[in-house]
Design an enzyme around this catalytic site. Structure first.
Site, PDB file in Angstrom:
ATOM      1  N   ASP A 239       0.838  -1.204   0.000  1.00 32.29           N
ATOM      2  CA  ASP A 239       0.000   0.000   0.000  1.00 32.29           C
ATOM      3  C   ASP A 239       0.872   1.253   0.000  1.00 32.29           C
ATOM      4  O   ASP A 239       1.975   1.248   0.533  1.00 32.29           O
ATOM      5  CB  ASP A 239      -0.904  -0.027   1.248  1.00 32.29           C
ATOM      6  CG  ASP A 239      -2.076   0.939   1.112  1.00 32.29           C
ATOM      7  OD1 ASP A 239      -2.330   1.436  -0.012  1.00 32.29           O
ATOM      8  OD2 ASP A 239      -2.741   1.203   2.136  1.00 32.29           O
TER       9      ASP A 239
ATOM     10  N   HIS B  36       2.772   3.342  -9.041  1.00 28.14           N
ATOM     11  CA  HIS B  36       2.633   1.910  -9.336  1.00 28.14           C
ATOM     12  C   HIS B  36       3.892   1.382 -10.050  1.00 28.14           C
ATOM     13  O   HIS B  36       4.340   0.270  -9.789  1.00 28.14           O
ATOM     14  CB  HIS B  36       1.386   1.656 -10.177  1.00 28.14           C
ATOM     15  CG  HIS B  36       0.101   1.977  -9.450  1.00 28.14           C
ATOM     16  ND1 HIS B  36      -0.110   1.617  -8.144  1.00 28.14           N
ATOM     17  CD2 HIS B  36      -1.028   2.637  -9.840  1.00 28.14           C
ATOM     18  CE1 HIS B  36      -1.314   2.030  -7.751  1.00 28.14           C
ATOM     19  NE2 HIS B  36      -1.883   2.659  -8.766  1.00 28.14           N
TER      20      HIS B  36
ATOM     21  N   LEU C 214      11.513 -20.290  -4.771  1.00 28.40           N
ATOM     22  CA  LEU C 214      10.512 -19.408  -4.149  1.00 28.40           C
ATOM     23  C   LEU C 214       9.219 -19.482  -4.949  1.00 28.40           C
ATOM     24  O   LEU C 214       9.254 -19.427  -6.182  1.00 28.40           O
ATOM     25  CB  LEU C 214      11.035 -17.956  -4.155  1.00 28.40           C
ATOM     26  CG  LEU C 214      10.042 -16.855  -3.779  1.00 28.40           C
ATOM     27  CD1 LEU C 214       9.744 -16.893  -2.276  1.00 28.40           C
ATOM     28  CD2 LEU C 214      10.578 -15.465  -4.141  1.00 28.40           C
TER      29      LEU C 214
HETATM   30  C1  FPP Z   1      -1.698   0.101  -3.442  1.00 26.98           C
HETATM   31  O1  FPP Z   1      -1.312   1.439  -3.475  1.00 26.98           O
HETATM   32  C2  FPP Z   1      -1.193  -0.589  -4.636  1.00 26.98           C
HETATM   33  C3  FPP Z   1      -1.999  -1.168  -5.566  1.00 26.98           C
HETATM   34  C4  FPP Z   1      -3.457  -1.177  -5.486  1.00 26.98           C
HETATM   35  C5  FPP Z   1      -1.427  -1.805  -6.761  1.00 26.98           C
HETATM   36  C6  FPP Z   1      -0.163  -2.565  -6.541  1.00 26.98           C
HETATM   37  C7  FPP Z   1       0.249  -3.152  -7.822  1.00 26.98           C
HETATM   38  C8  FPP Z   1       1.481  -3.074  -8.345  1.00 26.98           C
HETATM   39  C9  FPP Z   1       2.638  -2.430  -7.661  1.00 26.98           C
HETATM   40  C10 FPP Z   1       1.755  -3.704  -9.671  1.00 26.98           C
HETATM   41  C11 FPP Z   1       1.793  -5.181  -9.493  1.00 26.98           C
HETATM   42  C12 FPP Z   1       2.595  -5.810 -10.575  1.00 26.98           C
HETATM   43  C13 FPP Z   1       2.883  -7.119 -10.606  1.00 26.98           C
HETATM   44  C14 FPP Z   1       3.776  -7.607 -11.650  1.00 26.98           C
HETATM   45  C15 FPP Z   1       2.316  -8.060  -9.627  1.00 26.98           C
HETATM   46  P1  FPP Z   1      -2.462   2.539  -3.545  1.00 26.98           P
HETATM   47  O2  FPP Z   1      -2.662   2.895  -4.980  1.00 26.98           O
HETATM   48  O3  FPP Z   1      -3.676   2.051  -2.846  1.00 26.98           O
HETATM   49  O4  FPP Z   1      -1.765   3.701  -2.776  1.00 26.98           O
HETATM   50  P2  FPP Z   1      -2.499   4.827  -1.908  1.00 26.98           P
HETATM   51  O5  FPP Z   1      -3.127   4.147  -0.733  1.00 26.98           O
HETATM   52  O6  FPP Z   1      -1.345   5.685  -1.510  1.00 26.98           O
HETATM   53  O7  FPP Z   1      -3.467   5.521  -2.809  1.00 26.98           O
END
Ligand code: FPP
Length: 249
Positions: free
Chosen positions: A21, A38, A132
């Site tokens: 997060d 992201h 893993l």
């Molecule tokens: C949460 O931060 C993050 C997500 C909802 C997306 C996470 C996904 C990735 C990093 C890409 C994944 C890629 C692969 C290859 C698995 P948020 O957007 O909720 O952050 P905030 O709370 O600060 O708004």
């Protein structure tokens, strides 16, 4: 002494699950678009996978996209899907070379066809990995998973494959998407929130929780080992008392 050397390698968590997060807030703090957060989040994933593998962690589950995330603006959802496809396509060869096996859990039927195709290819290519297991929770929510399991269990009872009297905790576990995985020993949530957000509710019954204010893009090897050290300082009693645990050791 490095943090890695400080770890007790005889008492490592077998399975670490992470709620990644803080990507959006990381980007906002820098005056960037959320998508940039992201992208940095993917860089963090690579660092954490390498660190977990170096420490001989056997299972790492990442909450990449929740059922609830489908309600985000369409542009962000589409951006995340493209980012995942790009990252997975780029990393498959390296994952395979490093013995990382990819698995996915979640309502994968909701994913666009091109995401499905890329994931299937990566899962097939990395199936032989034994170092893993990297589990990507995608379009996942625990309540969805439990509802699906309930449908399958009642279906099995109706067809006479399963007797109602035989349903126990193990049966339920066997109908979950995580049936082939051990329960997480340690759950990490980055980004400052202290909640579980519909993630592995059944599986986390005895999991140790570690919350950190660090935004996901800033999370790396040091932060992972800090969390493992915290875990190693915990006494896991599973409902028993301290003296019983000491006696058993
Ligand atoms: C949460 O931060 C993050 C997500 C909802 C997306 C996470 C996904 C990735 C990093 C890409 C994944 C890629 C692969 C290859 C698995 P948020 O957007 O909720 O952050 P905030 O709370 O600060 O708004």
């Amino acid at each position: 002494m490095s943090l890695f050397d400080k770890l007790d390698h005889n008492r490592l968590p077998v399975h670490i699950a992470i709620i990644m997060d803080g990507n959006g807030r990381w980007a906002k703090a820098r005056g960037l678009e959320r998508g940039e957060g992201h992208k940095e989040g993917v860089v963090a994933i690579k660092k954490v996978v390498e660190a977990a593998s170096k420490a001989s962690i056997q299972y790492l589950t990442l909450y990449a996209f929740s059922t609830e995330n489908w309600s985000r603006p369409a542009e962000e959802v589409e951006g995340l899907m493209h980012l995942m496809v790009y990252a997975i396509t780029r990393e498959t060869t390296d994952l395979k070379r490093n013995g990382v096996r990819i698995m996915c859990i979640g309502d994968l039927d909701r994913l666009p066809e091109y995401v499905h195709t890329t994931l299937d290819e990566c899962i097939r290519e990395t199936a032989g990995g034994t170092r893993l297991t990297l589990v990507i929770a995608l379009s996942y929510s625990s309540r969805w998973e439990l509802a699906e399991a309930t449908k399958k269990i009642t279906g099995a009872v109706t067809r006479g494959i399963l007797q109602e009297k035989d349903i126990n905790e193990e049966t339920i576990g066997n109908y979950l998407t995580t049936r082939d995985l051990p329960d997480p020993d340690l759950l990490i949530r980055t980004g400052g929130e202290r909640r579980i957000s519909n993630f592995l509710l059944w599986q986390c019954a005895y999991t140790e929780f570690y919350f950190t204010d660090t935004f996901w893009p800033d999370f790396g090897e040091k932060e992972l080992y800090d969390a493992v050290l915290y875990y190693q300082g915990r006494e896991r009693r599973y409902g028993k008392i301290s003296e019983q645990i000491e006696f058993e050791q």
